[in-house]
Design a protein around this motif. Sequence first.
Motif, short mmCIF file in Angstrom:
data_model
loop_
_atom_site.label_atom_id
_atom_site.label_comp_id
_atom_site.label_asym_id
_atom_site.label_seq_id
_atom_site.Cartn_x
_atom_site.Cartn_y
_atom_site.Cartn_z
N PRO A 198 -16.17 11.07 -9.34
CA PRO A 198 -16.36 9.32 -8.81
C PRO A 198 -16.19 8.65 -9.42
CG PRO A 198 -18.21 11.77 -8.02
CD PRO A 198 -17.07 12.22 -9.51
N ALA A 199 -15.64 7.45 -7.82
CA ALA A 199 -15.62 6.23 -8.65
C ALA A 199 -13.37 5.95 -9.19
CB ALA A 199 -16.04 5.96 -8.45
N GLU A 200 -13.48 6.81 -10.05
CA GLU A 200 -12.44 7.15 -10.51
C GLU A 200 -10.68 7.20 -9.78
OE1 GLU A 200 -13.03 9.48 -14.97
OE2 GLU A 200 -12.02 10.64 -13.46
N PRO A 201 -9.93 5.71 -9.85
CA PRO A 201 -8.93 6.14 -9.46
C PRO A 201 -8.26 7.35 -9.15
CG PRO A 201 -8.71 3.90 -10.90
CD PRO A 201 -9.93 5.16 -10.88
N ILE A 202 -7.89 7.48 -8.46
CA ILE A 202 -7.02 8.72 -8.38
C ILE A 202 -5.17 8.66 -7.52
CG2 ILE A 202 -5.91 10.91 -6.17
CD1 ILE A 202 -8.98 10.42 -5.28
N VAL A 203 -4.95 7.53 -7.28
CA VAL A 203 -3.67 7.34 -5.99
C VAL A 203 -2.74 5.83 -6.24
CG1 VAL A 203 -4.20 7.29 -4.03
CG2 VAL A 203 -1.86 7.95 -4.60
N LEU A 204 -2.22 5.13 -6.49
CA LEU A 204 -1.74 3.54 -6.08
C LEU A 204 -0.12 4.43 -5.80
CD1 LEU A 204 -0.84 0.86 -6.90
CD2 LEU A 204 -0.34 1.37 -9.04
N VAL A 205 -0.32 3.68 -3.96
CA VAL A 205 1.04 3.15 -3.38
C VAL A 205 0.86 1.43 -3.24
CG1 VAL A 205 1.80 3.46 -1.41
CG2 VAL A 205 0.34 5.18 -2.23
N ALA A 206 2.88 0.71 -4.03
CA ALA A 206 2.87 -0.15 -4.41
C ALA A 206 4.14 -0.78 -3.53
CB ALA A 206 2.64 -0.95 -4.70
N VAL A 207 4.10 -1.50 -2.49
CA VAL A 207 5.64 -1.60 -2.24
C VAL A 207 5.89 -2.87 -2.35
CG1 VAL A 207 5.83 0.52 -0.32
CG2 VAL A 207 5.08 -2.04 0.39
N TRP A 208 6.69 -3.59 -2.48
CA TRP A 208 7.32 -4.70 -2.30
C TRP A 208 8.62 -5.38 -1.45
CZ3 TRP A 208 6.10 -2.07 -6.21
CH2 TRP A 208 4.83 -2.54 -6.94
N SER A 209 8.52 -5.85 -0.63
CA SER A 209 9.11 -6.54 0.11
C SER A 209 9.21 -8.30 0.41
CB SER A 209 9.24 -6.08 1.89
OG SER A 209 7.74 -6.87 2.15
N GLU A 210 10.30 -8.62 1.48
CA GLU A 210 10.85 -10.10 1.68
C GLU A 210 9.72 -10.60 2.78
OE1 GLU A 210 14.63 -10.59 2.73
OE2 GLU A 210 15.65 -9.88 0.94
N HIS A 211 8.93 -9.84 3.50
CA HIS A 211 8.15 -9.42 4.65
C HIS A 211 6.93 -9.06 4.61
CE1 HIS A 211 11.12 -12.41 5.87
NE2 HIS A 211 12.03 -11.55 6.38
N ARG A 212 5.89 -9.38 5.48
CA ARG A 212 4.72 -8.82 4.93
C ARG A 212 4.56 -8.13 6.08
NH1 ARG A 212 3.84 -13.60 7.55
NH2 ARG A 212 2.79 -13.40 9.37
N LYS A 213 5.07 -7.64 6.75
CA LYS A 213 5.06 -7.15 8.14
C LYS A 213 5.75 -5.64 7.59
CE LYS A 213 5.72 -5.28 12.54
NZ LYS A 213 7.16 -4.93 13.58
N ASP A 214 6.50 -5.86 6.99
CA ASP A 214 7.08 -4.18 5.75
C ASP A 214 6.39 -4.25 5.27
OD1 ASP A 214 9.54 -4.20 7.82
OD2 ASP A 214 10.85 -5.91 6.23
N ALA A 215 5.72 -4.94 4.40
CA ALA A 215 4.93 -4.49 3.50
C ALA A 215 4.02 -3.90 3.61
CB ALA A 215 4.84 -5.42 2.27
N PHE A 216 2.50 -4.23 4.68
CA PHE A 216 2.32 -3.66 5.43
C PHE A 216 2.24 -1.74 5.57
CE2 PHE A 216 -1.07 -8.07 5.85
CZ PHE A 216 -1.55 -7.32 5.30
N GLU A 217 3.27 -1.96 6.69
CA GLU A 217 3.36 -1.13 6.88
C GLU A 217 3.89 0.60 6.36
OE1 GLU A 217 5.36 -1.87 10.95
OE2 GLU A 217 4.16 -2.92 11.81
N ALA A 218 4.62 -0.07 5.37
CA ALA A 218 5.31 0.99 4.27
C ALA A 218 4.50 1.39 2.97
CB ALA A 218 6.72 0.06 3.80
N CYS A 219 3.44 0.82 3.72
CA CYS A 219 2.57 0.92 2.44
C CYS A 219 1.44 2.38 2.54
CB CYS A 219 1.53 0.01 2.10
SG CYS A 219 0.54 0.35 0.40
N ARG A 220 1.34 1.25 4.64
CA ARG A 220 0.34 2.78 5.29
C ARG A 220 1.07 3.58 5.12
NH1 ARG A 220 -4.21 1.86 9.42
NH2 ARG A 220 -4.40 3.87 10.16
N PHE A 221 2.54 4.02 5.77
CA PHE A 221 3.11 4.98 5.91
C PHE A 221 3.17 6.15 4.56
CE2 PHE A 221 7.31 7.34 5.45
CZ PHE A 221 7.61 7.83 6.75
N ILE A 222 3.38 5.79 3.52
CA ILE A 222 3.50 6.36 2.20
C ILE A 222 2.51 6.97 1.77
CG2 ILE A 222 4.12 6.19 -0.14
CD1 ILE A 222 6.25 3.80 0.09
#
Length: 149
Positions: free
Chosen positions: A94-118
């Motif tokens: 418990p409390a240990e990290p399991i997963v990291l998902v990170a995306v980089w884009s030119e615009h925040r909408k793309d970054a937010f939505e793609a990160c959640r999708f993945i």
Amino acid sequence: MRVRVEIHNDTLSPWEELASHEQATAELKGRIGAAGVFVGTMRDFNEASDVIAMHLEHYPGMTETHLERICAEAGKRWELLDTLVVHRVGEILPAEPIVLVAVWSEHRKDAFEACRFIMEDLKSKAPFWKKETLTDGSARWVEKNTAGY
């Protein structure tokens, strides 16, 4: 779009992973306008039971291929510059990290939505198997993952 997918058998330090990855992608710095980052950690409860440990298994090769496909699909739906997925397997507490998902884009909408999708696809469809150890010493396999909307 760049994609990096890794499976770790040992401790995952998401913030160190991010720092290291960003240093390796210095050529993108002037183009990046947004980063979407998700870090998932293990909870000490599930399905109304206290959990003291989890063993997470995967199928080497198949799991990485699935994660790469998820990232490629995200790259088709949104304008992404870079994607990073690092997932932990093995014994997790418990409390240990399991997963990291990170995306980089030119615009925040793309970054937010793609990160959640993945993350949602990873959670509901990626080939991982979880065995939880409960406080009474018994163990159980988690039968299914579900999207966490």
